[in-house]
Design a protein around this motif. Structure first.
Motif, short mmCIF file in Angstrom:
data_model
loop_
_atom_site.label_atom_id
_atom_site.label_comp_id
_atom_site.label_asym_id
_atom_site.label_seq_id
_atom_site.Cartn_x
_atom_site.Cartn_y
_atom_site.Cartn_z
N VAL A 1 6.40 0.28 -17.20
CA VAL A 1 5.23 -0.51 -17.58
C VAL A 1 5.75 -1.74 -18.31
O VAL A 1 6.00 -1.72 -19.52
CB VAL A 1 4.27 0.31 -18.46
N ALA A 2 5.94 -2.83 -17.55
CA ALA A 2 6.67 -3.99 -18.07
C ALA A 2 5.96 -4.65 -19.25
O ALA A 2 6.61 -5.07 -20.22
CB ALA A 2 6.88 -5.01 -16.95
N ALA B 1 0.83 -1.21 0.00
CA ALA B 1 0.00 0.00 0.00
C ALA B 1 0.86 1.26 0.00
O ALA B 1 0.60 2.22 -0.74
CB ALA B 1 -0.93 -0.01 1.21
N LEU B 2 1.91 1.26 0.81
CA LEU B 2 2.80 2.42 0.86
C LEU B 2 3.61 2.55 -0.41
O LEU B 2 3.91 3.66 -0.87
CB LEU B 2 3.71 2.32 2.08
N SER C 1 2.25 -7.67 -5.47
CA SER C 1 1.15 -8.20 -6.28
C SER C 1 1.05 -7.50 -7.63
O SER C 1 0.48 -8.06 -8.57
CB SER C 1 -0.17 -8.06 -5.53
N ASP C 2 1.61 -6.29 -7.76
CA ASP C 2 1.52 -5.57 -9.03
C ASP C 2 2.88 -5.38 -9.71
O ASP C 2 2.98 -4.67 -10.69
CB ASP C 2 0.85 -4.21 -8.83
N GLY C 3 3.93 -5.99 -9.17
CA GLY C 3 5.21 -5.82 -9.84
C GLY C 3 6.40 -6.20 -8.97
O GLY C 3 6.25 -6.70 -7.85
N GLY D 1 3.36 -12.18 -15.41
CA GLY D 1 2.14 -11.39 -15.45
C GLY D 1 2.09 -10.21 -14.51
O GLY D 1 0.99 -9.74 -14.17
N LEU D 2 3.26 -9.72 -14.06
CA LEU D 2 3.29 -8.54 -13.20
C LEU D 2 3.47 -7.29 -14.07
O LEU D 2 4.39 -7.24 -14.87
CB LEU D 2 4.42 -8.64 -12.18
N PRO D 3 2.61 -6.28 -13.93
CA PRO D 3 2.63 -5.16 -14.87
C PRO D 3 3.75 -4.15 -14.70
O PRO D 3 4.05 -3.40 -15.64
CB PRO D 3 1.27 -4.49 -14.64
N TYR D 4 4.38 -4.07 -13.52
CA TYR D 4 5.33 -2.97 -13.29
C TYR D 4 6.66 -3.46 -12.71
O TYR D 4 6.73 -4.49 -12.04
CB TYR D 4 4.74 -1.94 -12.32
N VAL D 5 7.69 -2.64 -12.96
CA VAL D 5 8.97 -2.76 -12.27
C VAL D 5 9.25 -1.40 -11.63
O VAL D 5 9.38 -0.39 -12.34
CB VAL D 5 10.12 -3.15 -13.21
#
Length: 263
Positions: A74-75, A44-45, A170-172, A206-210
């Protein structure tokens, strides 16, 4: 999060010299990552610009300055350019492995060579083996050390030429800290390779970001981060993509900075 989750307490550091904008000062806000919800809190942070260092999440809180900007690649839309493809081919023989976050003497020796060549006199220059172990092993979240090795010789592991401490969210992927052999003529661009590998690694699962940490416009040391496009920045209205004009080098804004270990 459950009803038992307690809102974290935040603290602010005293002003200190900025390590990226000479003659200016920095200040940070931070909180401890602990308990059963540490991973959720860290994520979250992270989405509002915090970074992790051991069991602490922090972000810039400089008076009258917003020079440090959180950035992420945006991977799933990233496309390598000609130079990056050439670099990947050149290092295609490297053996890459994601390891548990446990330190080794080999990793520490590589870190010392990297710091001596790239960041002499920096905030991490006096780090000893215990400090390094704390940096890697004290983690309340899903973390691994990605190692980059030359091919094996006589059945033995090849030389370690690069490493990156990485958090999986969870998102990258969040690149906490990377280091590599600084002066290998036959291995140029290892820092670039590590970022390219993380982009490929994120996309493959399948993770969208780095997440690359903080970028400071006008700081030559930070300019490399905007070579990986599309790239997003965190601003008052949330994450948005850079405009091309924003990526041109220019004088830095007045005041500010940051100091915890950053990429």
């Amino acid at each position: 999060m459950s009803a038992q989750f307690k809102f974290p307490r935040f603290f602010v550091t005293s002003p200190a010299p900025c390590p990226y904008l000479p003659g200016r000062t920095e200040r940070k806000v931070f909180t401890e990552l602990s308990g059963t919800h540490a991973s959720e809190l860290n994520e979250a942070l992270g989405r509002i610009g915090f970074r992790r260092s051991q069991s602490v999440a922090y972000r810039p809180s400089c008076i009258d300055c917003h020079a440090c900007v959180s950035v992420r690649v945006v991977a799933d839309e990233f496309k390598t350019n000609t130079t990056q493809r050439r670099l990947l081919r050149r290092h295609s023989d490297l053996v890459i492995e994601a390891c548990a976050p446990w330190t080794t003497e080999e990793q520490f020796a590589l870190l010392r060579r990297y710091l001596a060549a790239r960041h002499p006199g920096g905030g991490m220059a006096e780090m000893d083996e215990l400090d390094f172990a704390d940096m890697v092993e004290q983690t309340p979240v899903t973390t691994f050390m990605v190692e980059y090795r030359e091919p094996s010789v006589d059945g033995r592991p090849g030389r370690l030429v690069g490493a990156c401490l990485t958090d999986q969210q969870s998102d990258g992927l969040s690149m906490v800290y990377s280091f590599f052999e600084p002066d290998l003529e036959h291995r140029p661009g290892l820092g670039t390779l590590i970022i390219l590998d993380h982009i490929q690694r994120a996309r493959s699962v399948g993770l969208p970001y780095v997440y690359l940490g903080y970028w400071v416009k006008g700081s030559a040391r930070m300019q490399y981060k905007v070579r990986y496009r599309p790239i997003e920045r965190l601003g008052p209205n949330g994450w948005r993509r850079f405009e091309e004009a924003e990526l041109e080098p220019s004088a830095p804004p007045a005041h500010g900075g940051l100091k915890f270990p950053r990429l």
